[in-house]
Design a protein around this motif. Structure first.
Motif, short mmCIF file in Angstrom:
data_model
loop_
_atom_site.label_atom_id
_atom_site.label_comp_id
_atom_site.label_asym_id
_atom_site.label_seq_id
_atom_site.Cartn_x
_atom_site.Cartn_y
_atom_site.Cartn_z
N THR A 64 0.84 -1.19 0.00
CA THR A 64 0.00 0.00 0.00
C THR A 64 0.88 1.25 0.00
O THR A 64 1.63 1.48 0.95
N PRO A 65 0.84 2.05 -1.06
CA PRO A 65 1.67 3.26 -1.07
C PRO A 65 1.10 4.32 -0.11
O PRO A 65 -0.11 4.52 -0.03
N THR A 92 11.52 4.14 -0.88
CA THR A 92 11.16 5.44 -0.33
C THR A 92 11.71 6.51 -1.27
O THR A 92 12.90 6.51 -1.58
N VAL A 93 10.83 7.43 -1.71
CA VAL A 93 11.25 8.45 -2.68
C VAL A 93 10.97 9.84 -2.11
O VAL A 93 9.81 10.23 -1.96
N VAL A 111 7.59 12.82 0.89
CA VAL A 111 8.24 11.51 0.96
C VAL A 111 7.18 10.45 0.68
O VAL A 111 6.15 10.40 1.35
N LYS A 112 7.44 9.60 -0.34
CA LYS A 112 6.53 8.52 -0.70
C LYS A 112 7.18 7.19 -0.33
O LYS A 112 8.36 6.97 -0.62
N THR A 122 11.58 0.73 9.19
CA THR A 122 12.05 2.10 9.41
C THR A 122 13.00 2.48 8.28
O THR A 122 13.90 1.72 7.95
N LYS A 123 12.79 3.64 7.69
CA LYS A 123 13.62 4.13 6.59
C LYS A 123 14.12 5.52 6.95
O LYS A 123 13.43 6.29 7.63
N THR A 124 15.32 5.85 6.46
CA THR A 124 15.87 7.18 6.70
C THR A 124 15.97 7.94 5.38
O THR A 124 16.17 7.35 4.32
N ILE A 125 15.84 9.25 5.50
CA ILE A 125 15.99 10.15 4.36
C ILE A 125 17.09 11.14 4.74
O ILE A 125 17.00 11.80 5.78
N THR A 126 18.11 11.24 3.92
CA THR A 126 19.20 12.19 4.16
C THR A 126 19.02 13.37 3.24
O THR A 126 19.00 13.22 2.01
#
Length: 159
Positions: A64-65, A92-93, A111-112, A122-126
């Motif tokens: 599910t997006p 993750t985009v 953030v998608k 858990t995802k990280t975005i830099t």
């Protein structure tokens, strides 16, 4: 050995004698003023202040997006320029704003997440920007129930 020492000694004497010119007499005062203004401007930096640095999507079904927006303000005294935003995986985009954010102005980072994985994810975005630190770290998390499988209960983590 004696020839090497003699050659080095002569080179040192020549260097000291050749520098008799007073370098301070060659300084242009207008260039000093321009350099002082440039140095003062270089000390002005943007500061990226986020409303939240972590977003929890809760429990979602696999595949599910979902998406969220991280809102931030430039609390510094120079324009904020985001040069890159990348995630810890391809699921993750992040989509950062393209234009500079003026001091005092706000911006949004979309953030998608495509809902891949299972259980607690858990995802990280830099976010790379022209701030003093150079980068900011954001996190998204979700509990992903497998498709066509029994739903697992999310276990709350201790803080």
């Amino acid at each position: 050995m004696k020839r090497t020492i003699l050659a080095l000694s002569l080179a040192a004497v020549f260097a000291l004698v050749a520098c008799k010119d007073k370098a301070s007499s060659k300084i242009n005062a207008s260039n000093v003023d321009v350099a002082a203004e440039r140095d003062a401007a270089a000390k002005s930096l943007p500061v990226m202040t986020f409303e939240e640095v972590e977003h929890d999507f809760g429990t979602i079904e696999q595949g599910t997006p979902v998406e969220t927006i991280f809102k931030f303000t430039n609390t510094g005294d120079a324009p904020l320029i985001i040069t890159n935003a990348k995630s810890s995986c391809g699921c993750t985009v992040p989509s950062p704003p393209k234009d500079p954010i003026a001091p005092g102005s706000t911006g949004e980072l979309l953030v998608k997440f495509n809902g891949s994985g299972q259980n607690q994810v858990t995802k990280t975005i830099t976010v790379t920007a022209n701030t003093e630190k150079g980068s900011e770290i954001l996190r998204i998390k979700a509990f992903v129930n497998p498709k066509n499988g029994p739903a697992a209960a999310a276990v709350p983590l201790k803080k």
